[in-house]
Design a protein around this motif. Sequence first.
Motif, PDB file in Angstrom:
ATOM      1  N   PHE A  12      -3.355  -1.112  -5.407  1.00 24.20           N
ATOM      2  CA  PHE A  12      -3.510   0.148  -4.860  1.00 24.20           C
ATOM      3  C   PHE A  12      -2.449   1.351  -5.397  1.00 24.20           C
ATOM      4  O   PHE A  12      -1.385   0.964  -5.295  1.00 24.20           O
ATOM      5  N   LYS A  13      -3.303   2.425  -5.679  1.00 20.52           N
ATOM      6  CA  LYS A  13      -2.415   3.541  -5.999  1.00 20.52           C
ATOM      7  C   LYS A  13      -3.088   4.804  -5.375  1.00 20.52           C
ATOM      8  O   LYS A  13      -4.373   4.810  -5.053  1.00 20.52           O
ATOM      9  N   PRO A  14      -2.225   5.763  -4.724  1.00 17.52           N
ATOM     10  CA  PRO A  14      -2.838   6.899  -4.267  1.00 17.52           C
ATOM     11  C   PRO A  14      -3.946   7.610  -4.872  1.00 17.52           C
ATOM     12  O   PRO A  14      -3.664   7.714  -6.315  1.00 17.52           O
TER      13      PRO A  14
ATOM     14  N   LEU B 125       0.859  -1.163  -0.233  1.00 17.63           N
ATOM     15  CA  LEU B 125      -0.052   0.190  -0.224  1.00 17.63           C
ATOM     16  C   LEU B 125       0.865   1.222  -0.023  1.00 17.63           C
ATOM     17  O   LEU B 125       0.662   2.194   0.797  1.00 17.63           O
ATOM     18  N   ARG B 126       1.672   1.258  -1.064  1.00 20.76           N
ATOM     19  CA  ARG B 126       2.561   2.467  -1.225  1.00 20.76           C
ATOM     20  C   ARG B 126       1.778   3.735  -1.534  1.00 20.76           C
ATOM     21  O   ARG B 126       0.979   4.042  -2.217  1.00 20.76           O
TER      22      ARG B 126
ATOM     23  N   ILE C  65       1.933  -7.594  -4.319  1.00 18.26           N
ATOM     24  CA  ILE C  65       1.344  -6.683  -5.344  1.00 18.26           C
ATOM     25  C   ILE C  65       0.995  -5.225  -4.880  1.00 18.26           C
ATOM     26  O   ILE C  65       0.636  -5.113  -3.681  1.00 18.26           O
ATOM     27  N   GLY C  66       1.502  -4.261  -5.674  1.00 18.11           N
ATOM     28  CA  GLY C  66       1.367  -2.860  -5.482  1.00 18.11           C
ATOM     29  C   GLY C  66       0.428  -2.292  -6.299  1.00 18.11           C
ATOM     30  O   GLY C  66      -0.830  -2.041  -5.909  1.00 18.11           O
TER      31      GLY C  66
ATOM     32  N   VAL D 163       3.699  -7.557 -11.000  1.00 20.57           N
ATOM     33  CA  VAL D 163       2.430  -8.555 -11.082  1.00 20.57           C
ATOM     34  C   VAL D 163       1.317  -7.835 -11.023  1.00 20.57           C
ATOM     35  O   VAL D 163       0.848  -6.949 -10.360  1.00 20.57           O
ATOM     36  N   SER D 164       0.408  -8.369 -11.874  1.00 18.33           N
ATOM     37  CA  SER D 164      -0.878  -7.824 -11.970  1.00 18.33           C
ATOM     38  C   SER D 164      -1.751  -9.254 -12.272  1.00 18.33           C
ATOM     39  O   SER D 164      -1.521 -10.375 -12.262  1.00 18.33           O
ATOM     40  N   SER D 165      -3.180  -8.913 -12.221  1.00 18.45           N
ATOM     41  CA  SER D 165      -4.069 -10.094 -12.368  1.00 18.45           C
ATOM     42  C   SER D 165      -3.853 -10.702 -13.773  1.00 18.45           C
ATOM     43  O   SER D 165      -4.088 -11.944 -13.926  1.00 18.45           O
ATOM     44  N   GLY D 166      -3.372  -9.896 -14.581  1.00 17.37           N
ATOM     45  CA  GLY D 166      -3.006 -10.457 -16.015  1.00 17.37           C
ATOM     46  C   GLY D 166      -1.904 -11.156 -16.175  1.00 17.37           C
ATOM     47  O   GLY D 166      -1.498 -11.910 -17.036  1.00 17.37           O
TER      48      GLY D 166
END
Length: 218
Positions: free
Chosen positions: A189-191, A22-23, A184-185, A166-169
């Motif tokens: 999650f993104k600000p 959760l950066r 997974i970042g 890493v992503s769902s794809g």
Amino acid sequence: MSTAVEQRYEEDFATMPIVAILRGLVPKEAIAVGTVLVNAGIRILEVPLNSPEPFESIGLLAKAFGGHATVGAGTVLRAEDVARVHDVGGQVIISPNCNVEVIRHTRAAGMISLPGCLTPTEAFAALDAGAHAVKLFPGELVTPSVAKAMAAVLPKGTRLLVVGGVSSGTIKDWNGSVVHGFGIGSSLFKPGMTADEVGKNAEALVGAVREWAGSSQR
């Protein structure tokens, strides 16, 4: 014998082998974001220390979810920060590098250690210092064949996590590989994202990881 913190981590990892990075999380968003992640089945939550007011966010998450999630800090580069994370209730220390002093302080505090490694030399140093798992980072530089070669020489049962890109794809690219889970970042999650958006991302990632787990023979 496993400690209570280790048992919590093992249960949470078994539930869903995703570390949520959760950066950029800010304290006022922490509870809402943590709620949608835990509800989606993700139970290991990391707030990198280069986020705004990270210790406050970690403390809020630990207080709200510490009984049914593993909460801690990422991008931990200094041994002295381990105690600060511990003091606010954090249970896990995650780093982008292999710093044996950070690992040793983490273990001495009774916390979970997940350091970043890219070579067998770093991985062995991390494990010798007490790391619970090896974070293969940056994941963009690691392939299934590289992970397999590293696993062949590391102690049997070493847990390998892919972190970065890493992503769902892309999770399906690791079908049948030796890795055990993912950090997974930005695809989670993104600000600026709303809690609902994070929740939808979490559901997609959880579904992809469940498909991956069903196809993998580790």
